[in-house]
Motif scaffolding. Structure first.
Motif, PDB file in Angstrom:
ATOM      1  N   ILE A  30      37.975 -25.713 -32.817  1.00 25.97           N
ATOM      2  CA  ILE A  30      37.607 -24.321 -33.078  1.00 25.97           C
ATOM      3  C   ILE A  30      36.172 -24.052 -32.633  1.00 25.97           C
ATOM      4  N   ALA A  31      35.281 -24.988 -32.908  1.00 28.00           N
ATOM      5  CA  ALA A  31      33.880 -24.844 -32.490  1.00 28.00           C
ATOM      6  C   ALA A  31      33.758 -24.844 -30.969  1.00 28.00           C
ATOM      7  N   ALA A  32      34.552 -25.671 -30.305  1.00 29.47           N
ATOM      8  CA  ALA A  32      34.504 -25.731 -28.834  1.00 29.47           C
ATOM      9  C   ALA A  32      34.996 -24.414 -28.231  1.00 29.47           C
ATOM     10  N   ILE A  33      35.996 -23.812 -28.840  1.00 30.54           N
ATOM     11  CA  ILE A  33      36.495 -22.516 -28.358  1.00 30.54           C
ATOM     12  C   ILE A  33      35.423 -21.445 -28.539  1.00 30.54           C
ATOM     13  N   ALA A  34      34.793 -21.439 -29.695  1.00 32.72           N
ATOM     14  CA  ALA A  34      33.724 -20.463 -29.956  1.00 32.72           C
ATOM     15  C   ALA A  34      32.575 -20.633 -28.968  1.00 32.72           C
ATOM     16  N   GLU A  35      32.214 -21.876 -28.701  1.00 25.85           N
ATOM     17  CA  GLU A  35      31.139 -22.161 -27.740  1.00 25.85           C
ATOM     18  C   GLU A  35      31.517 -21.661 -26.352  1.00 25.85           C
ATOM     19  N   ALA A  36      32.737 -21.932 -25.933  1.00 24.23           N
ATOM     20  CA  ALA A  36      33.180 -21.514 -24.597  1.00 24.23           C
ATOM     21  C   ALA A  36      33.262 -19.997 -24.490  1.00 24.23           C
ATOM     22  N   ARG A  37      33.667 -19.331 -25.568  1.00 26.19           N
ATOM     23  CA  ARG A  37      33.733 -17.852 -25.581  1.00 26.19           C
ATOM     24  C   ARG A  37      32.347 -17.238 -25.379  1.00 26.19           C
ATOM     25  N   SER A  38      31.354 -17.916 -25.912  1.00 20.61           N
ATOM     26  CA  SER A  38      29.991 -17.375 -25.818  1.00 20.61           C
ATOM     27  C   SER A  38      29.463 -17.387 -24.383  1.00 20.61           C
ATOM     28  N   HIS A  39      30.155 -18.084 -23.498  1.00 21.58           N
ATOM     29  CA  HIS A  39      29.720 -18.173 -22.101  1.00 21.58           C
ATOM     30  C   HIS A  39      30.166 -16.969 -21.276  1.00 21.58           C
ATOM     31  N   GLY A  40      30.935 -16.082 -21.896  1.00 25.55           N
ATOM     32  CA  GLY A  40      31.307 -14.860 -21.182  1.00 25.55           C
ATOM     33  C   GLY A  40      32.734 -14.862 -20.689  1.00 25.55           C
ATOM     34  N   ASP A  41      32.927 -14.419 -19.443  1.00 33.55           N
ATOM     35  CA  ASP A  41      34.226 -14.191 -18.811  1.00 33.55           C
ATOM     36  C   ASP A  41      35.204 -15.341 -19.073  1.00 33.55           C
ATOM     37  N   LEU A  42      36.296 -15.052 -19.783  1.00 32.24           N
ATOM     38  CA  LEU A  42      37.278 -16.080 -20.131  1.00 32.24           C
ATOM     39  C   LEU A  42      38.284 -16.336 -19.011  1.00 32.24           C
ATOM     40  N   SER A  43      38.382 -15.423 -18.036  1.00 39.19           N
ATOM     41  CA  SER A  43      39.401 -15.567 -16.998  1.00 39.19           C
ATOM     42  C   SER A  43      39.146 -16.776 -16.100  1.00 39.19           C
ATOM     43  N   GLU A  44      37.887 -17.144 -15.922  1.00 40.97           N
ATOM     44  CA  GLU A  44      37.575 -18.300 -15.071  1.00 40.97           C
ATOM     45  C   GLU A  44      36.693 -19.289 -15.822  1.00 40.97           C
ATOM     46  N   ASN A  45      36.992 -19.489 -17.085  1.00 38.15           N
ATOM     47  CA  ASN A  45      36.180 -20.351 -17.926  1.00 38.15           C
ATOM     48  C   ASN A  45      36.955 -21.649 -18.204  1.00 38.15           C
ATOM     49  N   ALA A  46      36.629 -22.687 -17.453  1.00 35.56           N
ATOM     50  CA  ALA A  46      37.342 -23.966 -17.587  1.00 35.56           C
ATOM     51  C   ALA A  46      37.110 -24.598 -18.961  1.00 35.56           C
ATOM     52  N   GLU A  47      35.923 -24.425 -19.513  1.00 35.91           N
ATOM     53  CA  GLU A  47      35.637 -24.966 -20.848  1.00 35.91           C
ATOM     54  C   GLU A  47      36.551 -24.335 -21.896  1.00 35.91           C
ATOM     55  N   TYR A  48      36.747 -23.020 -21.779  1.00 35.58           N
ATOM     56  CA  TYR A  48      37.606 -22.305 -22.723  1.00 35.58           C
ATOM     57  C   TYR A  48      39.052 -22.803 -22.599  1.00 35.58           C
ATOM     58  N   ASP A  49      39.523 -22.932 -21.367  1.00 37.83           N
ATOM     59  CA  ASP A  49      40.893 -23.421 -21.140  1.00 37.83           C
ATOM     60  C   ASP A  49      41.079 -24.824 -21.711  1.00 37.83           C
ATOM     61  N   ALA A  50      40.101 -25.687 -21.498  1.00 39.04           N
ATOM     62  CA  ALA A  50      40.188 -27.064 -22.007  1.00 39.04           C
ATOM     63  C   ALA A  50      40.164 -27.078 -23.531  1.00 39.04           C
ATOM     64  N   ALA A  51      39.325 -26.235 -24.120  1.00 41.07           N
ATOM     65  CA  ALA A  51      39.228 -26.175 -25.577  1.00 41.07           C
ATOM     66  C   ALA A  51      40.519 -25.644 -26.185  1.00 41.07           C
ATOM     67  N   LYS A  52      41.123 -24.629 -25.579  1.00 43.89           N
ATOM     68  CA  LYS A  52      42.396 -24.087 -26.068  1.00 43.89           C
ATOM     69  C   LYS A  52      43.511 -25.130 -25.928  1.00 43.89           C
ATOM     70  N   GLU A  53      43.485 -25.868 -24.829  1.00 38.73           N
ATOM     71  CA  GLU A  53      44.484 -26.926 -24.626  1.00 38.73           C
ATOM     72  C   GLU A  53      44.328 -28.016 -25.687  1.00 38.73           C
ATOM     73  N   ARG A  54      43.107 -28.394 -25.977  1.00 39.09           N
ATOM     74  CA  ARG A  54      42.839 -29.408 -27.012  1.00 39.09           C
ATOM     75  C   ARG A  54      43.297 -28.911 -28.383  1.00 39.09           C
ATOM     76  N   GLN A  55      43.025 -27.631 -28.667  1.00 36.53           N
ATOM     77  CA  GLN A  55      43.459 -27.066 -29.940  1.00 36.53           C
ATOM     78  C   GLN A  55      44.988 -27.086 -30.038  1.00 36.53           C
ATOM     79  N   GLY A  56      45.668 -26.776 -28.960  1.00 35.36           N
ATOM     80  CA  GLY A  56      47.135 -26.807 -28.941  1.00 35.36           C
ATOM     81  C   GLY A  56      47.661 -28.207 -29.211  1.00 35.36           C
TER      82      GLY A  56
END
Length: 158
Positions: A30-56
């Motif tokens: 959850i913290a990794a997703i929040a951190e990745a969201r803070s980086h802005g644009d989610l459409s091309e955010n590899a950190e966000y995708d990886a964090a969501k995959e890990r959460q899944g």
């Protein structure tokens, strides 16, 4: 879903993993997703995708362990009275009839199996060949290299 045989130690390991997933891994994801969201644009955010995959993965594993524990038939080998018969949870001392080498295995559930620790799955070919036999019996195991024969030296419930 049918009951899944699990030794007492196996159930404890599953409970420990579940506790770790809920108290450490889930908040970390959850913290990794929040951190990745803070980086802005989610459409091309590899950190966000990886964090969501890990959460899944974490959530899926939590559900899997909860299901296994809910359907577990916990068996304590120390309480077994199988009259020397090879059963789930028993520890067996075997001798390979071809090489004369001795080996010990405990028959456990699928999640507990670890050949390095001498724990074999109840569904493995060797365990299926041993179930129901007594000390002194010879078990024929269909192995990839052909049929192997093991003599059961001793059956212990520990």
């Amino acid at each position: 879903m049918s009951k899944i045989p699990v030794t007492v130690n196996g159930a404890e390991k599953l409970r420990a993993e579940l506790h770790n997933l809920k108290t450490v891994e889930r908040p970390r994801a959850i913290a990794a997703i929040a951190e990745a969201r803070s980086h802005g644009d989610l459409s091309e955010n590899a950190e966000y995708d990886a964090a969501k995959e890990r959460q899944g993965f974490v959530e899926g594993r939590i559900k899997e362990i909860e299901s296994k524990l809910a359907n577990a038939q916990i068996i304590d080998p120390k309480l077994l009275d199988a009259d020397g018969r090879c059963v789930f949870g028993a520890t067996l001392d075997l001798e390979d009839q071809e090489t004369g080498l001795g080996v010990s295995y405990q028959i456990v559930g699928e999640d507990e199996a670890d050949i390095k620790e001498g724990k074999i799955s109840i569904n493995s070919p060797i365990a299926r060949a041993l179930i129901g036999k007594f000390a002194g019996d010879i078990a024929e195991v269909q192995a990839p290299g052909g049929v192997r024969e093991y003599e059961i030296i001793e059956v212990r419930y520990e």
